[in-house]
Motif scaffolding. Structure first.
Motif, PDB file in Angstrom:
ATOM      1  N   ASP A  26       2.256  28.864   4.158  1.00 17.37           N
ATOM      2  CA  ASP A  26       1.462  29.329   5.300  1.00 17.37           C
ATOM      3  C   ASP A  26       0.097  28.660   5.260  1.00 17.37           C
ATOM      4  N   GLY A  27      -0.609  28.772   6.373  1.00 17.98           N
ATOM      5  CA  GLY A  27      -1.906  28.129   6.490  1.00 17.98           C
ATOM      6  C   GLY A  27      -2.940  28.642   5.515  1.00 17.98           C
ATOM      7  N   ASP A  28      -2.895  29.927   5.195  1.00 16.70           N
ATOM      8  CA  ASP A  28      -3.871  30.500   4.270  1.00 16.70           C
ATOM      9  C   ASP A  28      -3.692  29.938   2.863  1.00 16.70           C
ATOM     10  N   GLU A  29      -2.448  29.877   2.400  1.00 19.95           N
ATOM     11  CA  GLU A  29      -2.159  29.305   1.079  1.00 19.95           C
ATOM     12  C   GLU A  29      -2.607  27.845   1.027  1.00 19.95           C
ATOM     13  N   ALA A  30      -2.306  27.089   2.082  1.00 23.38           N
ATOM     14  CA  ALA A  30      -2.690  25.678   2.136  1.00 23.38           C
ATOM     15  C   ALA A  30      -4.205  25.530   2.138  1.00 23.38           C
ATOM     16  N   MET A  71       0.849  -1.174   0.000  1.00 24.51           N
ATOM     17  CA  MET A  71       0.000   0.000   0.000  1.00 24.51           C
ATOM     18  C   MET A  71       0.894   1.236   0.000  1.00 24.51           C
ATOM     19  N   LYS A  72       0.537   2.231  -0.793  1.00 26.47           N
ATOM     20  CA  LYS A  72       1.338   3.451  -0.822  1.00 26.47           C
ATOM     21  C   LYS A  72       0.473   4.664  -0.510  1.00 26.47           C
ATOM     22  N   LEU A  73       1.128   5.682  -0.030  1.00 20.53           N
ATOM     23  CA  LEU A  73       0.454   6.950   0.204  1.00 20.53           C
ATOM     24  C   LEU A  73       0.500   7.736  -1.102  1.00 20.53           C
ATOM     25  N   ASP A  74      -0.597   8.381  -1.438  1.00 18.04           N
ATOM     26  CA  ASP A  74      -0.627   9.146  -2.678  1.00 18.04           C
ATOM     27  C   ASP A  74      -0.045  10.546  -2.531  1.00 18.04           C
ATOM     28  N   THR A  75      -0.366  11.207  -1.435  1.00 21.03           N
ATOM     29  CA  THR A  75       0.037  12.603  -1.297  1.00 21.03           C
ATOM     30  C   THR A  75       0.374  12.951   0.153  1.00 21.03           C
ATOM     31  N   VAL A  76       1.475  13.657   0.299  1.00 22.57           N
ATOM     32  CA  VAL A  76       1.847  14.239   1.584  1.00 22.57           C
ATOM     33  C   VAL A  76       1.860  15.749   1.392  1.00 22.57           C
ATOM     34  N   CYS A  77       1.322  16.467   2.351  1.00 22.99           N
ATOM     35  CA  CYS A  77       1.288  17.922   2.311  1.00 22.99           C
ATOM     36  C   CYS A  77       2.165  18.459   3.439  1.00 22.99           C
ATOM     37  N   ILE A  78       3.088  19.342   3.079  1.00 25.00           N
ATOM     38  CA  ILE A  78       3.952  20.006   4.051  1.00 25.00           C
ATOM     39  C   ILE A  78       3.517  21.469   4.112  1.00 25.00           C
ATOM     40  N   ILE A  79       3.139  21.922   5.299  1.00 23.88           N
ATOM     41  CA  ILE A  79       2.766  23.328   5.482  1.00 23.88           C
ATOM     42  C   ILE A  79       3.781  23.925   6.445  1.00 23.88           C
ATOM     43  N   ASP A  80       4.735  24.658   5.884  1.00 19.41           N
ATOM     44  CA  ASP A  80       5.851  25.183   6.678  1.00 19.41           C
ATOM     45  C   ASP A  80       6.513  26.308   5.893  1.00 19.41           C
ATOM     46  N   ASP A  81       6.834  27.400   6.566  1.00 17.21           N
ATOM     47  CA  ASP A  81       7.452  28.540   5.896  1.00 17.21           C
ATOM     48  C   ASP A  81       8.975  28.487   5.904  1.00 17.21           C
ATOM     49  N   ASP A  82       9.553  27.494   6.547  1.00 15.25           N
ATOM     50  CA  ASP A  82      11.009  27.382   6.635  1.00 15.25           C
ATOM     51  C   ASP A  82      11.536  26.498   5.513  1.00 15.25           C
ATOM     52  N   PRO A  83      12.201  27.090   4.515  1.00 15.43           N
ATOM     53  CA  PRO A  83      12.665  26.298   3.366  1.00 15.43           C
ATOM     54  C   PRO A  83      13.658  25.204   3.738  1.00 15.43           C
ATOM     55  N   ILE A  84      14.422  25.406   4.803  1.00 15.05           N
ATOM     56  CA  ILE A  84      15.380  24.382   5.227  1.00 15.05           C
ATOM     57  C   ILE A  84      14.629  23.172   5.783  1.00 15.05           C
ATOM     58  N   CYS A  85      13.600  23.414   6.580  1.00 15.81           N
ATOM     59  CA  CYS A  85      12.798  22.309   7.117  1.00 15.81           C
ATOM     60  C   CYS A  85      12.051  21.581   6.004  1.00 15.81           C
ATOM     61  N   VAL A  86      11.515  22.329   5.041  1.00 13.98           N
ATOM     62  CA  VAL A  86      10.811  21.717   3.911  1.00 13.98           C
ATOM     63  C   VAL A  86      11.775  20.845   3.112  1.00 13.98           C
ATOM     64  N   TYR A  87      12.952  21.370   2.830  1.00 14.92           N
ATOM     65  CA  TYR A  87      13.962  20.618   2.083  1.00 14.92           C
ATOM     66  C   TYR A  87      14.347  19.340   2.839  1.00 14.92           C
ATOM     67  N   GLY A  88      14.597  19.461   4.139  1.00 16.85           N
ATOM     68  CA  GLY A  88      14.957  18.300   4.948  1.00 16.85           C
ATOM     69  C   GLY A  88      13.854  17.256   4.982  1.00 16.85           C
ATOM     70  N   THR A  89      12.611  17.702   5.076  1.00 20.38           N
ATOM     71  CA  THR A  89      11.482  16.779   5.083  1.00 20.38           C
ATOM     72  C   THR A  89      11.373  16.049   3.753  1.00 20.38           C
ATOM     73  N   LYS A  90      11.557  16.779   2.657  1.00 23.17           N
ATOM     74  CA  LYS A  90      11.529  16.127   1.339  1.00 23.17           C
ATOM     75  C   LYS A  90      12.628  15.076   1.214  1.00 23.17           C
ATOM     76  N   ILE A  91      13.816  15.399   1.704  1.00 24.79           N
ATOM     77  CA  ILE A  91      14.929  14.434   1.670  1.00 24.79           C
ATOM     78  C   ILE A  91      14.549  13.190   2.474  1.00 24.79           C
ATOM     79  N   LEU A  92      14.007  13.387   3.676  1.00 26.82           N
ATOM     80  CA  LEU A  92      13.588  12.250   4.500  1.00 26.82           C
ATOM     81  C   LEU A  92      12.518  11.414   3.802  1.00 26.82           C
ATOM     82  N   LEU A  93      11.556  12.085   3.192  1.00 27.00           N
ATOM     83  CA  LEU A  93      10.501  11.362   2.485  1.00 27.00           C
ATOM     84  C   LEU A  93      11.075  10.514   1.352  1.00 27.00           C
ATOM     85  N   ASN A  94      12.015  11.069   0.633  1.00 33.56           N
ATOM     86  CA  ASN A  94      12.589  10.364  -0.510  1.00 33.56           C
ATOM     87  C   ASN A  94      13.532   9.244  -0.126  1.00 33.56           C
ATOM     88  N   HIS A  95      14.037   9.248   1.108  1.00 34.21           N
ATOM     89  CA  HIS A  95      15.012   8.239   1.514  1.00 34.21           C
ATOM     90  C   HIS A  95      14.519   7.284   2.598  1.00 34.21           C
TER      91      HIS A  95
END
Length: 134
Positions: A38-42, A1-25
């Motif tokens: 930000d929450g409004d955009e999401a 079973m796989k997950l189709d979509t993960v949503c990251i809501i965070d304004d810190d580009p370093i945290c977003v980048y790190g999360t993407k790396i973790l997701l991919n590895h």
């Protein structure tokens, strides 16, 4: 079973980048990783998806401290949307305390409160729990 979509809501580009790396590895197989600063955009984009009949993300990784609309504002409005298959939300924030943890427990959608930085073990636990619920 796989997950189709993960949503990251965070304004810190370093945290977003790190999360993407973790997701991919760390055993995450997904066609989509949605990122909002930000929450409004999401809220705007996810509401638009809902109105078009599109599926919501399987999990949302939500920061609390963001400009425009913080994580609490997002949770308040998002929890009121008429979503059939609601995503699991994990608060991932460096701002925490007993008050924040208790407040998070009041939202049915919030599965857990994780202190930044997100690490592989946390992410693997999130993915495992999401797969059980999917």
């Amino acid at each position: 079973m796989k997950l189709d979509t993960v949503c990251i809501i965070d304004d810190d580009p370093i945290c977003v980048y790190g999360t993407k790396i973790l997701l991919n590895h760390n055993n995450f197989v997904s066609a989509n990783i949605l990122v909002y600063e930000d929450g409004d955009e999401a809220l705007s984009n996810l509401t638009s998806q809902l109105n078009k009949g599109q599926r919501m993300p399987d999990i949302i990784l939500l920061d609390l401290n963001m400009p425009v609309m913080d994580g609490w504002g997002f949770l308040e409005k998002f929890s009121k949307l008429p979503i059939v298959n609601k995503p699991q939300i994990y608060i991932v924030s460096s701002h925490f305390g007993a008050n924040e943890i208790e407040k998070a427990k009041k939202y049915e959608l919030v599965q857990d409160f994780i202190v930044k930085p997100l690490i592989a073990k946390n992410l693997n636990d999130i993915i495992a729990m999401a797969k059980i619920a999917v």
